[in-house]
Design an enzyme around this catalytic site. Sequence first.
Site, PDB file in Angstrom:
ATOM      1  N   HIS A 159      13.726 -25.328 -24.259  1.00  0.00           N
ATOM      2  CA  HIS A 159      13.086 -24.988 -25.635  1.00  0.00           C
ATOM      3  C   HIS A 159      11.909 -26.051 -25.885  1.00  0.00           C
ATOM      4  CE1 HIS A 159      13.178 -24.441 -30.060  1.00  0.00           C
ATOM      5  NE2 HIS A 159      12.485 -25.605 -29.892  1.00  0.00           N
ATOM      6  N   GLU A 160      11.966 -27.158 -25.514  1.00  0.00           N
ATOM      7  CA  GLU A 160      10.745 -28.006 -25.689  1.00  0.00           C
ATOM      8  C   GLU A 160       9.742 -27.976 -24.582  1.00  0.00           C
ATOM      9  OE1 GLU A 160      10.862 -29.753 -28.110  1.00  0.00           O
ATOM     10  OE2 GLU A 160      13.031 -29.620 -28.540  1.00  0.00           O
ATOM     11  N   HIS A 204       7.775 -24.993 -26.131  1.00  0.00           N
ATOM     12  CA  HIS A 204       6.865 -25.534 -27.156  1.00  0.00           C
ATOM     13  C   HIS A 204       5.553 -25.910 -26.327  1.00  0.00           C
ATOM     14  CE1 HIS A 204       8.807 -25.709 -30.977  1.00  0.00           C
ATOM     15  NE2 HIS A 204       9.669 -26.232 -30.611  1.00  0.00           N
ATOM     16  N   GLU A 246       9.262 -21.685 -33.699  1.00  0.00           N
ATOM     17  CA  GLU A 246      10.734 -22.246 -33.204  1.00  0.00           C
ATOM     18  C   GLU A 246      11.387 -21.205 -32.665  1.00  0.00           C
ATOM     19  OE1 GLU A 246      12.252 -24.989 -32.914  1.00  0.00           O
ATOM     20  OE2 GLU A 246      10.458 -25.759 -33.615  1.00  0.00           O
TER      21      GLU A 246
END
Length: 291
Positions: A145-146, A149, A222
């Site tokens: 997930h990071e 980003h 997100e």
Amino acid sequence: MKRIVLFLATNLAIVLVLSLTMRLLGVEPYLTANGLNLTSLLIFAAVMGFGGSLISLAISKWMAKKSMGVQVIETPANSTEFWLVETVRKYADDAGIGMPEVGIFPSPEVNAFATGMNKNNALVAVSAGLLSTMTRAEAEAVIGHEVAHVANGDMVTLALIQGVVNTFVMFLSRIIGHTVDRVVFKNEEGHGPAFFVTMIVAELVLGILASIIVMWFSRQREFRADRGGASLAGKGAMIAALERLRSLHPHPLPDKMAAFGIAGGGAAGLKRLFMTHPPLEERIAALRAVQ
């Protein structure tokens, strides 16, 4: 580069529309005649608005390391650190970005964040609590997930959005202050106390309204980062990680880091408008709906 051009073009388009509207309504000639140069004001607002936002972005890694106490892993000291660095390396390669710095910050809470000036100069950090609480598969999904980003350019995107709203908050608040000073208080020379008081109040009100826009964009990013994490680590692992976060009720990161963490605090009613993250239930449902 495309993102920067897009937002600068959007900013310019809004400026042109605003300028044309003011001219058609007779506002611009009135303001100019009464001592307010809109072109100079707009340049000033843009320099200040984008300047502050981009400076914050430029020092974001340094600030994150200092404020969160991040210990960057230069050489892995144990198997956990080795696994963490290699997981980030694998996902960075899969996502087509440069290898981020990898760090651990001393917090018992389960959280993680990514920050940095661009895709090839980023930092991915996880909490000690995450490493001790989550399974490897769940932690890998959070890392994915990071990394997503970073790969999506979310730090730059939100900095540019913040720059746009900063510009227009400063621009419009000064027009409002000038108008009140001239029309209501009949001040013909310079700017009196009414200008500064009105400008400050307008900046506060417009700033709150503008933050709703920024937070909306943050929530959309997100959802996209969740999909990116699912692509890198697996949909099942990403859902499991979010479900684990929901069961733990993680403490949110400090405000400046919240938008790039894995979880946000819950809120209801109007507070939802100011959330950096969608509710975990919505994120899980959105992932389940992905085919």
